[in-house]
Motif scaffolding. Sequence first.
Motif, PDB file in Angstrom:
ATOM      1  N   GLY A  64      79.001 -15.618 -63.503  1.00  0.00           N
ATOM      2  CA  GLY A  64      78.695 -17.049 -63.599  1.00  0.00           C
ATOM      3  C   GLY A  64      78.147 -17.566 -62.285  1.00  0.00           C
ATOM      4  O   GLY A  64      77.108 -17.123 -61.808  1.00  0.00           O
ATOM      5  N   SER A  65      78.869 -18.470 -61.638  1.00  0.00           N
ATOM      6  CA  SER A  65      78.451 -19.024 -60.341  1.00  0.00           C
ATOM      7  C   SER A  65      78.852 -18.131 -59.175  1.00  0.00           C
ATOM      8  O   SER A  65      78.438 -18.366 -58.045  1.00  0.00           O
ATOM      9  CB  SER A  65      79.073 -20.407 -60.146  1.00  0.00           C
ATOM     10  N   GLY A  66      79.690 -17.128 -59.443  1.00  0.00           N
ATOM     11  CA  GLY A  66      80.147 -16.227 -58.394  1.00  0.00           C
ATOM     12  C   GLY A  66      81.358 -16.714 -57.625  1.00  0.00           C
ATOM     13  O   GLY A  66      81.764 -16.103 -56.641  1.00  0.00           O
ATOM     14  N   GLN A  67      81.979 -17.799 -58.090  1.00  0.00           N
ATOM     15  CA  GLN A  67      83.064 -18.388 -57.301  1.00  0.00           C
ATOM     16  C   GLN A  67      84.245 -17.452 -57.091  1.00  0.00           C
ATOM     17  O   GLN A  67      84.863 -17.487 -56.016  1.00  0.00           O
ATOM     18  CB  GLN A  67      83.524 -19.714 -57.905  1.00  0.00           C
ATOM     19  N   LEU A  68      84.573 -16.582 -58.041  1.00  0.00           N
ATOM     20  CA  LEU A  68      85.724 -15.685 -57.849  1.00  0.00           C
ATOM     21  C   LEU A  68      85.426 -14.624 -56.800  1.00  0.00           C
ATOM     22  O   LEU A  68      86.225 -14.386 -55.894  1.00  0.00           O
ATOM     23  CB  LEU A  68      86.137 -15.044 -59.175  1.00  0.00           C
ATOM     24  N   GLY A  69      84.271 -13.989 -56.905  1.00  0.00           N
ATOM     25  CA  GLY A  69      83.899 -12.988 -55.910  1.00  0.00           C
ATOM     26  C   GLY A  69      83.706 -13.582 -54.523  1.00  0.00           C
ATOM     27  O   GLY A  69      84.078 -12.976 -53.516  1.00  0.00           O
ATOM     28  N   ILE A  70      83.152 -14.775 -54.456  1.00  0.00           N
ATOM     29  CA  ILE A  70      82.971 -15.457 -53.172  1.00  0.00           C
ATOM     30  C   ILE A  70      84.322 -15.781 -52.555  1.00  0.00           C
ATOM     31  O   ILE A  70      84.520 -15.603 -51.352  1.00  0.00           O
ATOM     32  CB  ILE A  70      82.083 -16.712 -53.329  1.00  0.00           C
ATOM     33  N   GLU A  71      85.254 -16.223 -53.361  1.00  0.00           N
ATOM     34  CA  GLU A  71      86.614 -16.491 -52.855  1.00  0.00           C
ATOM     35  C   GLU A  71      87.224 -15.204 -52.300  1.00  0.00           C
ATOM     36  O   GLU A  71      87.855 -15.211 -51.247  1.00  0.00           O
ATOM     37  CB  GLU A  71      87.491 -17.080 -53.955  1.00  0.00           C
ATOM     38  N   ALA A  72      87.014 -14.081 -53.009  1.00  0.00           N
ATOM     39  CA  ALA A  72      87.543 -12.794 -52.539  1.00  0.00           C
ATOM     40  C   ALA A  72      86.923 -12.413 -51.198  1.00  0.00           C
ATOM     41  O   ALA A  72      87.628 -11.987 -50.274  1.00  0.00           O
ATOM     42  CB  ALA A  72      87.284 -11.705 -53.577  1.00  0.00           C
ATOM     43  N   LEU A  73      85.616 -12.582 -51.064  1.00  0.00           N
ATOM     44  CA  LEU A  73      84.943 -12.274 -49.796  1.00  0.00           C
ATOM     45  C   LEU A  73      85.439 -13.192 -48.684  1.00  0.00           C
ATOM     46  O   LEU A  73      85.691 -12.740 -47.558  1.00  0.00           O
ATOM     47  CB  LEU A  73      83.427 -12.404 -49.947  1.00  0.00           C
ATOM     48  N   SER A  74      85.582 -14.462 -48.985  1.00  0.00           N
ATOM     49  CA  SER A  74      86.053 -15.427 -47.995  1.00  0.00           C
ATOM     50  C   SER A  74      87.447 -15.067 -47.494  1.00  0.00           C
ATOM     51  O   SER A  74      87.777 -15.296 -46.336  1.00  0.00           O
ATOM     52  CB  SER A  74      86.061 -16.836 -48.608  1.00  0.00           C
ATOM     53  N   ARG A  75      88.244 -14.449 -48.349  1.00  0.00           N
ATOM     54  CA  ARG A  75      89.623 -14.074 -48.006  1.00  0.00           C
ATOM     55  C   ARG A  75      89.736 -12.669 -47.421  1.00  0.00           C
ATOM     56  O   ARG A  75      90.835 -12.175 -47.222  1.00  0.00           O
ATOM     57  CB  ARG A  75      90.507 -14.198 -49.236  1.00  0.00           C
ATOM     58  N   GLY A  76      88.614 -11.994 -47.166  1.00  0.00           N
ATOM     59  CA  GLY A  76      88.685 -10.727 -46.454  1.00  0.00           C
ATOM     60  C   GLY A  76      88.265  -9.488 -47.203  1.00  0.00           C
ATOM     61  O   GLY A  76      88.365  -8.384 -46.654  1.00  0.00           O
ATOM     62  N   ALA A  77      87.817  -9.595 -48.446  1.00  0.00           N
ATOM     63  CA  ALA A  77      87.319  -8.409 -49.147  1.00  0.00           C
ATOM     64  C   ALA A  77      86.116  -7.859 -48.387  1.00  0.00           C
ATOM     65  O   ALA A  77      85.332  -8.617 -47.810  1.00  0.00           O
ATOM     66  CB  ALA A  77      86.937  -8.755 -50.579  1.00  0.00           C
ATOM     67  N   ALA A  78      85.972  -6.547 -48.376  1.00  0.00           N
ATOM     68  CA  ALA A  78      84.872  -5.907 -47.645  1.00  0.00           C
ATOM     69  C   ALA A  78      83.535  -6.099 -48.335  1.00  0.00           C
ATOM     70  O   ALA A  78      82.501  -6.210 -47.685  1.00  0.00           O
ATOM     71  CB  ALA A  78      85.157  -4.416 -47.478  1.00  0.00           C
ATOM     72  N   GLY A  79      83.551  -6.115 -49.658  1.00  0.00           N
ATOM     73  CA  GLY A  79      82.312  -6.252 -50.403  1.00  0.00           C
ATOM     74  C   GLY A  79      82.585  -6.661 -51.827  1.00  0.00           C
ATOM     75  O   GLY A  79      83.701  -6.507 -52.323  1.00  0.00           O
ATOM     76  N   CYS A  80      81.548  -7.189 -52.475  1.00  0.00           N
ATOM     77  CA  CYS A  80      81.692  -7.600 -53.871  1.00  0.00           C
ATOM     78  C   CYS A  80      80.379  -7.374 -54.598  1.00  0.00           C
ATOM     79  O   CYS A  80      79.310  -7.688 -54.083  1.00  0.00           O
ATOM     80  CB  CYS A  80      82.093  -9.071 -53.965  1.00  0.00           C
ATOM     81  N   VAL A  81      80.490  -6.831 -55.810  1.00  0.00           N
ATOM     82  CA  VAL A  81      79.356  -6.715 -56.712  1.00  0.00           C
ATOM     83  C   VAL A  81      79.528  -7.796 -57.776  1.00  0.00           C
ATOM     84  O   VAL A  81      80.573  -7.871 -58.422  1.00  0.00           O
ATOM     85  CB  VAL A  81      79.286  -5.315 -57.362  1.00  0.00           C
ATOM     86  N   PHE A  82      78.509  -8.642 -57.907  1.00  0.00           N
ATOM     87  CA  PHE A  82      78.497  -9.727 -58.878  1.00  0.00           C
ATOM     88  C   PHE A  82      77.572  -9.310 -60.017  1.00  0.00           C
ATOM     89  O   PHE A  82      76.402  -9.006 -59.778  1.00  0.00           O
ATOM     90  CB  PHE A  82      77.943 -11.006 -58.248  1.00  0.00           C
ATOM     91  N   VAL A  83      78.094  -9.308 -61.245  1.00  0.00           N
ATOM     92  CA  VAL A  83      77.290  -8.905 -62.396  1.00  0.00           C
ATOM     93  C   VAL A  83      77.310 -10.027 -63.424  1.00  0.00           C
ATOM     94  O   VAL A  83      78.378 -10.503 -63.818  1.00  0.00           O
ATOM     95  CB  VAL A  83      77.834  -7.602 -63.035  1.00  0.00           C
ATOM     96  N   ASP A  84      76.114 -10.450 -63.840  1.00  0.00           N
ATOM     97  CA  ASP A  84      75.983 -11.430 -64.918  1.00  0.00           C
ATOM     98  C   ASP A  84      74.664 -11.152 -65.620  1.00  0.00           C
ATOM     99  O   ASP A  84      73.675 -10.824 -64.963  1.00  0.00           O
ATOM    100  CB  ASP A  84      76.012 -12.859 -64.385  1.00  0.00           C
ATOM    101  N   ASN A  85      74.647 -11.270 -66.946  1.00  0.00           N
ATOM    102  CA  ASN A  85      73.422 -10.957 -67.690  1.00  0.00           C
ATOM    103  C   ASN A  85      72.380 -12.069 -67.594  1.00  0.00           C
ATOM    104  O   ASN A  85      71.232 -11.865 -67.955  1.00  0.00           O
ATOM    105  CB  ASN A  85      73.721 -10.621 -69.154  1.00  0.00           C
ATOM    106  N   SER A  86      72.736 -13.217 -67.065  1.00  0.00           N
ATOM    107  CA  SER A  86      71.811 -14.340 -66.938  1.00  0.00           C
ATOM    108  C   SER A  86      71.121 -14.313 -65.573  1.00  0.00           C
ATOM    109  O   SER A  86      71.779 -14.325 -64.534  1.00  0.00           O
ATOM    110  CB  SER A  86      72.588 -15.655 -67.105  1.00  0.00           C
ATOM    111  N   ARG A  87      69.792 -14.315 -65.600  1.00  0.00           N
ATOM    112  CA  ARG A  87      69.040 -14.372 -64.340  1.00  0.00           C
ATOM    113  C   ARG A  87      69.300 -15.684 -63.611  1.00  0.00           C
ATOM    114  O   ARG A  87      69.342 -15.715 -62.384  1.00  0.00           O
ATOM    115  CB  ARG A  87      67.549 -14.197 -64.608  1.00  0.00           C
TER     116      ARG A  87
END
Length: 186
Positions: free
Chosen positions: A51-74
């Motif tokens: 979607g907007s990526g808010q969950l993965g962005i929150e994870a990165l903001s909290r210290g995750a090393a990397g995140c892959v964001f996948v959504d079928n909508s361009r």
Amino acid sequence: MRVITGTARGRRLETLPGEHTRPTAERVKEALFSIIQFELEGRQVLDLFAGSGQLGIEALSRGAAGCVFVDNSREAAEVVRCNLKTVGLMSQAQVIAQDAFSYLSRPGERFDIALLDPPYSSGLMLPALQKVAEHMSDGGVILCETDADGDLPQEIAAQPAPFILTRTYRYGRVRLWLYRRQGMEA
């Protein structure tokens, strides 16, 4: 919608216009990250149905090393990229505009944490959960968000050991499901 804490704390995030995408409510997002707060540092995260990526962005903001964001909508992928640039986390991210199952058919990629939040009535959660389990590291954690009436199994088959439902949490009309690999339960 904003980033709750970490390096991007307080930054506002864009969302897709219209009602096609349902962003995770802030209190549910806060609860989700409280569940895994000590498991994020240095981990690889998958934000499936981003979607907007808010969950993965929150994870990165909290210290995750990397995140892959996948959504079928361009359009969703463009919003994720915009949000990553806004919070300065683009270098730790990969944004993929592709169907979740096409992406998960790729061999080899492994994740420590997977965040699954498909449209509630789509019927995508269970097949996605089964495919994601194949891409998880040994100590992996899978968190799923469904509506309160959602129903997921107690166990997901995977190698070298299945994922076991260790806990569910209810927040109004939303339920979170926490899966851990058997033998790795906290």
